[in-house]
Design a protein around this motif. Sequence first.
Motif, PDB file in Angstrom:
ATOM      1  N   GLY A 188     -10.974   4.245  -5.479  1.00 40.86           N
ATOM      2  CA  GLY A 188     -11.054   4.706  -4.103  1.00 40.86           C
ATOM      3  C   GLY A 188     -12.076   5.826  -4.011  1.00 40.86           C
ATOM      4  O   GLY A 188     -12.258   6.588  -4.965  1.00 40.86           O
ATOM      5  N   TRP A 217      -3.533   3.562   0.397  1.00 44.74           N
ATOM      6  CA  TRP A 217      -4.409   2.977  -0.625  1.00 44.74           C
ATOM      7  C   TRP A 217      -3.752   1.766  -1.276  1.00 44.74           C
ATOM      8  O   TRP A 217      -2.521   1.652  -1.314  1.00 44.74           O
ATOM      9  CB  TRP A 217      -4.726   4.014  -1.691  1.00 44.74           C
ATOM     10  N   ILE A 227      -9.244   7.891  -7.713  1.00 45.29           N
ATOM     11  CA  ILE A 227      -9.841   8.235  -6.424  1.00 45.29           C
ATOM     12  C   ILE A 227     -10.857   9.338  -6.670  1.00 45.29           C
ATOM     13  O   ILE A 227     -10.539  10.366  -7.279  1.00 45.29           O
ATOM     14  CB  ILE A 227      -8.788   8.711  -5.401  1.00 45.29           C
ATOM     15  N   GLU A 235     -12.558   1.067  -2.364  1.00 44.99           N
ATOM     16  CA  GLU A 235     -11.919   1.457  -1.109  1.00 44.99           C
ATOM     17  C   GLU A 235     -12.544   2.766  -0.621  1.00 44.99           C
ATOM     18  O   GLU A 235     -12.658   3.722  -1.391  1.00 44.99           O
ATOM     19  CB  GLU A 235     -10.429   1.667  -1.314  1.00 44.99           C
ATOM     20  N   ARG A 295       0.836  -1.201   0.000  1.00 47.23           N
ATOM     21  CA  ARG A 295       0.000   0.000   0.000  1.00 47.23           C
ATOM     22  C   ARG A 295       0.877   1.260   0.000  1.00 47.23           C
ATOM     23  O   ARG A 295       2.002   1.235   0.492  1.00 47.23           O
ATOM     24  CB  ARG A 295      -0.931   0.013   1.213  1.00 47.23           C
TER      25      ARG A 295
END
Length: 421
Positions: A136, A207, A213, A174, A95
């Motif tokens: 995300g 992440w 995102i 996420e 990550r």
Amino acid sequence: MSANAPSDETVQNDVEAKLRSVRDPEADVSVFEAGLIENIHTRDGTVIIEADLGDFPPQEAESVTATLVKAASEVAGVDRAHVQQVPSQPDTDGRTAGMGTADRVIAVASAKGGVGKSTVATGIARSLAAAGESVGLFDADIHGPNIPELLEVSGPVHSDADGDPIPVEKRGIEVMSVGLMSDSAPLAWRGAMAHDALSELFDDTRWDDPETIVIDLPPGTGDIALTTLEAVPIDGVVFVTTPFQAAVSDTHRSLQLFEENDVPVLGVVSNMGEFVCDSCGETHDLFSERDPIDALHRPVLAELPFDEQFQAFPTVADEALPDSLRELGEAVSDRYEEIWSVDTPPEAIDLRGMDAETRYETIESHFAAAESGETLHVISDRDPSPLQSHLVEISEEVGSLDEFAVKQQNPETWLVRTVRP
């Protein structure tokens, strides 16, 4: 315990065998294959089933719990069965901290609250995930974090060995939100507190290499919006508004803030402009027939009706995804490519990455070698106005520089077309 009662080991083996016959109806796999069963403990007729049900909404989790208890209770030697929910432990390997880990960051903003901004942000994330992207979703609406409720996700938020927070995953998306780390009490944070908390989340959230995102911003142009513009490399913003004159007027002012900070406006989503009557099946406008959104002079990415289905989060990312949301995600991606893709002739003079001296030497040599009346195309990663002044000086020997057309393709790229006198 009776002398003829099966041993704890026998009961545990029988319970496990029984549970392996219980299937997840959505994924058509056993509860073991779905990774729901963490452990089974058996002692003196009491069975405790440790299960990870964090991905299920509360009502579904209760249904799964009841099914597991019923199955275990049917095993000979089981007097009592209980399901104990355990939080899932996310993988911390590989990550990266910070918003810059994503290939692109798309913000969703609005000038006013209550126009469906969070619903649209969620819809874009769902659509991109359904198209196969790793996504995300960052809820930056620090005073009214609605994303956890819309996606039916909850904490706890786990951290890695360095103490950095890890997003909660919900069926391929996420999710990070202040709402995951607080109880139901109001978040009465003043400007400095909100700025520090959000900046820390931007910098420290780890992440799992998302392609995109999506940031759900709070309404308006206050401290949080400014903090985000300072801290995050935003590649484009989508504005959400209702087709109401006052809302559109405020949206125009908010658009200017982002453009002044070199954030491209991908377009506008017109939300809740109409609804379909359940009784008569006819479409009714919720506002006046005149649509003031045209006055924004920005691409309209979608016109979404007032519809409860936009708030439903399906079991699988693309399951029951409304066509209008799927088309919205496609429109966002297409508009992003339109802005950030540079399409120029192969003979274009590419000045990107050059220092000032090399830039001037390069443009001079091409200009001198060109025939009179020949068109030159230039790509630059900075404002080309100084080059224009330089070419005007050179052109005094052969005539005036009649054409120097500039188009800023995106915040990092300028396209120039000029003609050798």
